[in-house]
Design an enzyme around this catalytic site. Structure first.
Site, mmCIF file in Angstrom:
data_model
loop_
_atom_site.group_PDB
_atom_site.id
_atom_site.type_symbol
_atom_site.label_atom_id
_atom_site.label_comp_id
_atom_site.label_asym_id
_atom_site.label_seq_id
_atom_site.Cartn_x
_atom_site.Cartn_y
_atom_site.Cartn_z
ATOM 1 C CE LYS A 1 -4.299 1.207 2.386
ATOM 2 N NZ LYS A 1 -5.000 1.072 3.675
HETATM 3 C C1 E4P Z 1 -8.159 2.312 3.550
HETATM 4 O O1 E4P Z 1 -7.554 1.357 3.152
HETATM 5 C C2 E4P Z 1 -8.045 2.888 4.878
HETATM 6 O O2 E4P Z 1 -7.421 1.946 5.715
HETATM 7 C C3 E4P Z 1 -9.359 3.208 5.530
HETATM 8 O O3 E4P Z 1 -10.460 2.805 4.744
HETATM 9 C C4 E4P Z 1 -9.448 4.575 6.093
HETATM 10 O O4 E4P Z 1 -10.701 4.704 6.711
HETATM 11 P P1 E4P Z 1 -11.021 5.832 7.788
HETATM 12 O O5 E4P Z 1 -11.348 7.087 7.072
HETATM 13 O O6 E4P Z 1 -12.213 5.268 8.518
HETATM 14 O O7 E4P Z 1 -9.803 5.959 8.671
#
Ligand code: E4P
Length: 215
Positions: free
Chosen positions: A87
């Site tokens: 990622k």
């Molecule tokens: C995406 O991969 C992120 O880990 C995640 O969806 C972020 O979500 P949040 O806005 O609830 O922190």
């Protein structure tokens, strides 16, 4: 549409896996910190533990922001387990790294994406997944779902194979709307997935059937 769970909590991952609906997992440094996972060795071991629970892709995020650092970290993550997806944040060196990983056959998830232009760049560089954060857009009075609609159109116009991974999902309607638009994946908290099960008419109907079955 594929369902990923957006957590580093092993119990929740096991619960979603046991439901039979889980296609993968996304994590981020905040989710790892929330579980108290500290230190490089523990973090790497935790990713392997997650891979051993699920059968699908598991996103593990780099914390470097320079090209060489992203490559070094990403290659080490990819070597951990075949299910690992590296990622990478949507920054200039991140985009460059995504192209490098793509040419090496390493799967990537371009994260922290908030505009159609960013999504277009990620697809051009060969990202496996792109993660538009719909909940965080909603939080600042911008329609997150309309971004998913825009990306679907753009990717279909050119046949990009990058999968739209709707992220920052907050509730079951986000999941349903993403499915209507044609997102490839939604990564969700367990609460949003289990909320899909619920309907008061199911509960009352089942109660009646069970009561009648005793007659
Ligand atoms: C995406 O991969 C992120 O880990 C995640 O969806 C972020 O979500 P949040 O806005 O609830 O922190």
């Amino acid at each position: 549409m594929k369902f990923f769970i957006d957590t580093a909590n092993l119990e929740q991952i096991k619960e979603a896996q046991d439901m039979g609906v889980l296609d993968g997992v996304t994590t981020n440094p905040s989710l790892m910190a929330k579980e108290g996972i500290k230190g490089q060795d523990n973090i790497l071991k935790h990713y392997v533990d997650i891979c051993n629970i699920v059968t699908g892709d598991v996103s593990a995020e780099v914390i470097s922001t320079d090209f060489d650092g992203i490559i070094r970290e990403g290659e080490a993550l990819a070597e951990l387990h075949p299910q690992i997806v590296v990622k990478v944040p949507m920054i200039k060196d991140g985009i460059k790294a995504i192209k490098y990983f793509s040419e090496k056959g390493i799967k990537t998830n371009c994260t922290l994406v908030f505009s159609a232009g960013q999504d277009l760049l990620a697809a051009k560089e060969g990202a496996t997944y792109v993660s538009p954060f719909i909940g965080r857009l909603d939080d600042v009075s911008t329609d997150g779902l309309s971004l998913i609609e825009d990306i679907r159109i753009i990717y279909d116009n050119y046949g990009y194979e990058t999968q739209i991974l709707a992220a920052s999902v907050r509730h079951p309607m986000h999941i349903i709307d993403c499915a209507k638009i044609g997102a490839d994946v939604a990564t969700c908290p367990l609460s949003a997935i289990t909320a899909l099960l619920k309907h008061p008419l199911t509960d009352s109907g089942l109660a009646t059937f069970l009561a009648d079955a005793k007659k």
